[in-house]
Design a protein around this motif. Structure first.
Motif, PDB file in Angstrom:
ATOM      1  N   VAL A 106       0.865  -1.052  -0.052  1.00 45.13           N
ATOM      2  CA  VAL A 106      -0.234   0.066   0.032  1.00 45.13           C
ATOM      3  C   VAL A 106       1.100   1.200  -0.017  1.00 45.13           C
ATOM      4  O   VAL A 106       1.506   1.443   0.815  1.00 45.13           O
ATOM      5  N   TYR A 107       0.929   2.196  -1.064  1.00 47.65           N
ATOM      6  CA  TYR A 107       1.241   3.294  -1.083  1.00 47.65           C
ATOM      7  C   TYR A 107       0.777   4.409  -0.595  1.00 47.65           C
ATOM      8  O   TYR A 107      -0.858   4.482  -1.068  1.00 47.65           O
ATOM      9  N   VAL A 108       0.912   5.462   0.188  1.00 43.98           N
ATOM     10  CA  VAL A 108       0.413   6.510   0.697  1.00 43.98           C
ATOM     11  C   VAL A 108       1.111   7.691   0.384  1.00 43.98           C
ATOM     12  O   VAL A 108       2.217   7.831   0.915  1.00 43.98           O
ATOM     13  N   ALA A 109       0.400   8.622  -0.083  1.00 41.68           N
ATOM     14  CA  ALA A 109       0.977  10.020  -0.280  1.00 41.68           C
ATOM     15  C   ALA A 109       0.758  10.947   1.125  1.00 41.68           C
ATOM     16  O   ALA A 109      -0.546  11.143   1.456  1.00 41.68           O
ATOM     17  N   ASP A 110       1.931  10.918   1.724  1.00 36.15           N
ATOM     18  CA  ASP A 110       1.606  11.445   2.998  1.00 36.15           C
ATOM     19  C   ASP A 110       1.881  12.966   2.886  1.00 36.15           C
ATOM     20  O   ASP A 110       3.045  13.782   3.132  1.00 36.15           O
ATOM     21  N   THR A 111       0.718  13.804   2.579  1.00 35.97           N
ATOM     22  CA  THR A 111       0.915  14.896   1.871  1.00 35.97           C
ATOM     23  C   THR A 111       1.343  16.016   2.723  1.00 35.97           C
ATOM     24  O   THR A 111       2.801  16.747   2.255  1.00 35.97           O
ATOM     25  N   MET A 112       1.401  16.219   3.893  1.00 34.28           N
ATOM     26  CA  MET A 112       1.757  17.464   4.750  1.00 34.28           C
ATOM     27  C   MET A 112       3.096  17.253   5.276  1.00 34.28           C
ATOM     28  O   MET A 112       3.998  17.995   5.586  1.00 34.28           O
ATOM     29  N   ASN A 113       3.656  15.853   5.220  1.00 30.17           N
ATOM     30  CA  ASN A 113       5.098  15.488   5.400  1.00 30.17           C
ATOM     31  C   ASN A 113       5.633  15.292   4.292  1.00 30.17           C
ATOM     32  O   ASN A 113       6.850  15.095   4.181  1.00 30.17           O
ATOM     33  N   HIS A 114       5.162  15.655   3.069  1.00 26.97           N
ATOM     34  CA  HIS A 114       5.977  15.647   1.717  1.00 26.97           C
ATOM     35  C   HIS A 114       6.704  14.549   1.516  1.00 26.97           C
ATOM     36  O   HIS A 114       7.752  14.520   1.166  1.00 26.97           O
TER      37      HIS A 114
END
Length: 170
Positions: A106-114
C-alpha cells in the motif's frame, strides 16, 4: 474500481464511503464523522481523502484529517487501521493519495509530510522517500499517486505543479 466493477467513492465532506455499480446505481455506504472533538472510532472519518481497492477486494481509505489508514472488506466491514499524527515512520500528516500495487503493498501520499510511504497490506511500514522541496525526489504537497504494473510510481506533486515518476523495487 474493484475487479467486479464496483466503484468506491470517498465522499469527503460527508465523511463516508459510497459504493456503486459500474452503471452508477447506489449499492451502499459506510462511515460517520469522527475526529479529535468527536469520538474517533473505527470506521469513522474526518474528511476521507483517498481510496484504493486491492485485488482481494480489501478497501483502503486514507482518513486524511484523522491521520491514519483504515482497511475494510468490500462490504464496508472494518478490518484494521494504522497510523497516528506525526512525522515518524508509519505516522501521517494529512495522508491523501493511496494505491495498492500488484504485490499488495500500500502506497500512501503523506501530503503534509511531503513524502511517500509504503506498507504491507497489514499496515507494516516498509519504506519511505521524499522531503519538502522543488528538486528531483522532493515534494510540495504530494496529493495523488498511481502504481503501474511494472512497478513505476507516479506522484502528483501538487504545489510543484508536476508529476514525478519513480522506480521502486527490491
Amino acid at each position: 474500481v474493484a475487479s467486479d466493477g464496483s466503484v468506491y467513492v470517498a465522499d469527503t465532506a460527508n465523511h463516508r464511503i459510497q459504493k456503486f455499480t459500474s452503471a452508477g446505481a447506489f449499492i451502499s455506504q459506510w462511515g460517520t464523522e469522527g475526529n479529535g472533538s468527536f469520538r474517533r472510532g473505527d470506521g469513522q472519518f474526518d474528511e476521507p481523502g483517498g481510496i484504493a481497492v486491492a485485488s482481494d477486494g480489501s478497501v483502503y481509505v486514507a482518513a486524511t484529517a484523522n491521520h491514519r489508514i483504515q482497511r475494510f472488506t468490500s462490504d464496508g466491514v472494518f478490518v484494521s487501521k494504522w497510523g497516528t499524527s506525526g512525522t515518524g515512520d508509519g505516522q501521517f500528516h494529512y495522508p491523501h493519495g493511496i494505491r495498492v500495487a500488484t504485490d499488495g503493498n500500500v502506497y500512501v501520499a503523506d501530503t503534509m509530510n511531503h513524502r511517500i510511504q509504503i506498507f504491507t497490506s497489514e499496515g507494516v511500514f516498509v519504506t519511505k522517500w521524499g522531503t519538502q522541496g522543488t528538486g528531483d525526489g522532493q515534494f510540495d504537497h504530494p496529493e495523488g499517486l498511481a502504481v503501474s504494473s511494472d512497478g513505476s510510481v507516479y506522484v502528483a506533486d501538487m504545489n510543484n505543479h508536476r508529476i514525478q515518476k519513480f522506480s521502486v523495487g527490491p
